[in-house]
Design an enzyme around this catalytic site. Structure first.
Site, PDB file in Angstrom:
ATOM      1  N   PHE A  73       0.932  -0.911   0.035  1.00  0.00           N
ATOM      2  CA  PHE A  73       0.037  -0.157  -0.062  1.00  0.00           C
ATOM      3  C   PHE A  73       0.962   1.017   0.187  1.00  0.00           C
ATOM      4  O   PHE A  73       0.417   1.849   0.768  1.00  0.00           O
ATOM      5  CB  PHE A  73      -0.541  -0.121   0.949  1.00  0.00           C
ATOM      6  CG  PHE A  73      -2.075   1.016   1.089  1.00  0.00           C
ATOM      7  CD1 PHE A  73      -3.431   0.128  -0.028  1.00  0.00           C
ATOM      8  CD2 PHE A  73      -2.438   2.277   1.607  1.00  0.00           C
ATOM      9  CE1 PHE A  73      -4.162   1.648   0.093  1.00  0.00           C
ATOM     10  CE2 PHE A  73      -3.144   2.819   1.711  1.00  0.00           C
ATOM     11  CZ  PHE A  73      -4.127   2.541   0.945  1.00  0.00           C
ATOM     12  N   VAL A  89       2.065   2.977  -5.240  1.00  0.00           N
ATOM     13  CA  VAL A  89       0.823   2.283  -7.069  1.00  0.00           C
ATOM     14  C   VAL A  89       0.197   1.626  -5.664  1.00  0.00           C
ATOM     15  O   VAL A  89      -0.716   2.092  -6.217  1.00  0.00           O
ATOM     16  CB  VAL A  89       1.627   1.669  -7.473  1.00  0.00           C
ATOM     17  CG1 VAL A  89       1.364   0.848  -8.115  1.00  0.00           C
ATOM     18  CG2 VAL A  89       3.619   2.110  -8.010  1.00  0.00           C
ATOM     19  N   ARG A 137       2.953  -3.844   6.186  1.00  0.00           N
ATOM     20  CA  ARG A 137       3.896  -4.223   7.406  1.00  0.00           C
ATOM     21  C   ARG A 137       3.390  -3.698   9.016  1.00  0.00           C
ATOM     22  O   ARG A 137       3.698  -3.673   9.195  1.00  0.00           O
ATOM     23  CB  ARG A 137       5.226  -3.300   7.209  1.00  0.00           C
ATOM     24  CG  ARG A 137       5.294  -4.333   5.690  1.00  0.00           C
ATOM     25  CD  ARG A 137       6.952  -3.557   5.141  1.00  0.00           C
ATOM     26  NE  ARG A 137       7.743  -4.545   4.125  1.00  0.00           N
ATOM     27  CZ  ARG A 137       8.309  -4.219   3.899  1.00  0.00           C
ATOM     28  NH1 ARG A 137       9.492  -2.739   4.402  1.00  0.00           N
ATOM     29  NH2 ARG A 137       9.519  -4.281   2.605  1.00  0.00           N
ATOM     30  N   LYS A 187       8.532  -5.530 -12.147  1.00  0.00           N
ATOM     31  CA  LYS A 187       9.783  -5.481 -13.340  1.00  0.00           C
ATOM     32  C   LYS A 187      11.219  -6.508 -12.849  1.00  0.00           C
ATOM     33  O   LYS A 187      11.561  -7.265 -13.319  1.00  0.00           O
ATOM     34  CB  LYS A 187      10.103  -4.258 -14.184  1.00  0.00           C
ATOM     35  CG  LYS A 187      11.275  -3.390 -12.488  1.00  0.00           C
ATOM     36  CD  LYS A 187      11.572  -1.964 -13.626  1.00  0.00           C
ATOM     37  CE  LYS A 187      12.058  -1.046 -13.198  1.00  0.00           C
ATOM     38  NZ  LYS A 187      10.878  -0.380 -12.245  1.00  0.00           N
ATOM     39  N   GLY A 239       5.292   1.762 -17.137  1.00  0.00           N
ATOM     40  CA  GLY A 239       4.481   2.320 -15.936  1.00  0.00           C
ATOM     41  C   GLY A 239       3.189   2.804 -16.695  1.00  0.00           C
ATOM     42  O   GLY A 239       2.615   1.863 -16.921  1.00  0.00           O
ATOM     43  N   GLY A 282      12.297  13.684  -6.333  1.00  0.00           N
ATOM     44  CA  GLY A 282      10.948  12.433  -6.554  1.00  0.00           C
ATOM     45  C   GLY A 282      11.372  11.387  -7.658  1.00  0.00           C
ATOM     46  O   GLY A 282      10.966  10.164  -7.327  1.00  0.00           O
ATOM     47  N   ASP A 310      17.470  -0.751 -13.980  1.00  0.00           N
ATOM     48  CA  ASP A 310      16.163  -0.142 -13.717  1.00  0.00           C
ATOM     49  C   ASP A 310      16.246  -0.753 -15.958  1.00  0.00           C
ATOM     50  O   ASP A 310      15.091  -1.817 -15.834  1.00  0.00           O
ATOM     51  CB  ASP A 310      15.799   0.564 -13.651  1.00  0.00           C
ATOM     52  CG  ASP A 310      14.483   0.960 -13.437  1.00  0.00           C
ATOM     53  OD1 ASP A 310      13.943   0.740 -13.326  1.00  0.00           O
ATOM     54  OD2 ASP A 310      14.281   1.716 -14.728  1.00  0.00           O
ATOM     55  N   LYS A 363      13.586  -3.600 -17.550  1.00  0.00           N
ATOM     56  CA  LYS A 363      12.692  -3.423 -18.471  1.00  0.00           C
ATOM     57  C   LYS A 363      12.947  -4.147 -19.856  1.00  0.00           C
ATOM     58  O   LYS A 363      11.692  -4.465 -20.710  1.00  0.00           O
ATOM     59  CB  LYS A 363      12.237  -1.541 -19.191  1.00  0.00           C
ATOM     60  CG  LYS A 363      11.567  -1.225 -17.140  1.00  0.00           C
ATOM     61  CD  LYS A 363      11.614  -0.231 -17.255  1.00  0.00           C
ATOM     62  CE  LYS A 363      11.140   0.945 -16.397  1.00  0.00           C
ATOM     63  NZ  LYS A 363      11.128   1.911 -15.686  1.00  0.00           N
ATOM     64  N   GLY A 384       5.053   7.034 -11.703  1.00  0.00           N
ATOM     65  CA  GLY A 384       4.149   8.069 -10.436  1.00  0.00           C
ATOM     66  C   GLY A 384       2.742   7.296 -10.279  1.00  0.00           C
ATOM     67  O   GLY A 384       2.107   5.644 -11.013  1.00  0.00           O
TER      68      GLY A 384
END
Length: 379
Positions: free
Chosen positions: A8, A11, A33, A88, A117, A170, A184, A188, A285
């Site tokens: 939670f 995303v 958690r 991913k 995304g 961010g 990363d 992908k 995002g």
């Protein structure tokens, strides 16, 4: 549809918000958690509460990371539940295991949000393959690195300064290594290539060079020649299998990739009938990513029960047949580099055509001699 939501965070909250607006699905349980007041009535700290709940037909995993995500996804599939994930890392690392398990259990495994995304990239790649043969996938697959490169082209600024700005906004993590070094993007690319070419590539077998060592001096030199530098990943179908790599790449300032701003992504495929098709949008995002997760859930509601590719043939990328010129900047003398140099450019040199395999192997080894060295392919 009754959903068990694993996570939670950014995303996960986005998925929850979007599902709340629909009448054909609901989030029944959420694995967290710590206690969160908004979902206190449906939250649990025990994943088994979700896997053992017969009323939950779909599990949405948005925790990230390899473990325990892999174990949770495996448990959900084994329990006969559909799985939707934005992860991913786990799909790239455990591609064969998870796709095979989903097929064995006759349930859906979907991960559209894992690449791009909010961009509907994987679903359109899958759609293209129904009638066509994909020959190449490529593009800008990371918003953090594109933001940095875009800013460095807009005004003279040092890499470290713009990286700090990206972290403040961010866009970049406290440890940005996965983005700026390419890990990363490589994940992908691995997923995209596997789907496009019915392959099973191990991400570690794909060579890469990131943008950690690019300087404002490099950018100025590129702009003097009408180039824009972007970090581009490419996988290409070859006579013997697949070529796959990622590296900083100089494109003409009128090229489509050159115009991609800020933290946006642009991913393309080339196919025999359609030619080139490109997909542009937010690569990350809360709500862009959550939208693709929920879209996957809607597809499952509509009867989708398969992955994006039916086959998975183990392959090793062979980049020896792909060659182009390179910009190389290093302060360490190197006889091989001198032997292929054609001209100087700024603080670096421009080589003749060199195979991708040879240059990326050389660059990886050369960083041990000069940790500030930088290379960029020239299209």
């Amino acid at each position: 549809m009754k959903i068990g939501l694993l996570g939670f965070g950014v995303v996960g909250k986005g998925v929850y918000d979007q599902v709340q607006k629909r009448g054909d699905m609901e989030v029944s349980r959420v694995l967290v958690r710590r206690s969160i007041e908004e979902i206190a009535a449906i939250s649990t700290a025990n994943a088994e509460d979700i896997f053992n709940d017969a009323s939950i037909d779909t599990v949405v995993e948005v925790m990230g990371g390899l473990h325990p995500a892999f174990e949770y996804i495996s448990a959900a599939l084994s329990a006969g539940k559909n799985v939707v994930t934005a992860n991913k890392a786990v799909i790239s690392a455990y591609y064969s295991e998870l796709t095979a398990l989903a097929k064995e259990k006759g349930v859906a495994l979907r991960c559209t949000a894992a690449v791009g995304g909010g961009i509907p990239w994987l679903v359109n790649l899958e759609r293209c393959k129904r009638l066509d043969t994909v020959t190449e996938v490529s593009g800008i697959m990371n918003g953090t690195t594109n933001y940095i490169m875009d800013a460095m082209h807009a005004a003279p600024v040092a890499f470290d300064a713009i990286l700090k700005k990206a972290q403040e906004l961010g866009y970049a993590e406290a440890d940005p290594s996965a983005d700026i070094d390419g890990d990363d993007i490589r994940r992908k690319l691995t997923i995209s290539a596997n789907i496009a070419f019915d392959a099973k590539l191990d991400e570690e077998s794909i060579p890469m060079f990131g943008i950690r060592t690019v300087t404002d001096g490099d950018i100025a030199a590129f702009q003097s020649r009408g180039y824009v530098c972007k970090l581009i990943a490419t996988a290409r179908k070859t006579e013997n299998g697949v070529a796959a790599w990622l590296e900083p790449t100089l494109v003409d300032n009128h090229a489509l990739e050159a115009a991609v701003p800020a933290n946006y992504n642009l991913i393309s495929f080339q196919s025999e009938y359609l030619g080139r098709q490109s997909y542009f949008g937010q690569g990350a995002g809360r709500y862009p990513t959550a939208s693709n997760v929920v879209q996957d859930c809607i597809d499952i509601l509509g009867g989708q029960r398969s992955f994006y590719a039916d086959k998975s043939e183990p392959m090793l990328p062979d980049n020896s047949g792909v060659a182009h010129r390179y910009y190389v900047r290093t302060c360490a003398a190197d006889a091989w580099l001198e032997s292929i140099t054609e001209e100087t450019l700024g603080d670096g040199v421009v080589t003749g055509a060199v195979s991708v395999a040879e240059m990326l192997a050389w660059a990886k080894a050369h960083l041990n001699k000069d940790s500030s060295a930088f290379i960029a392919a020239i299209r």
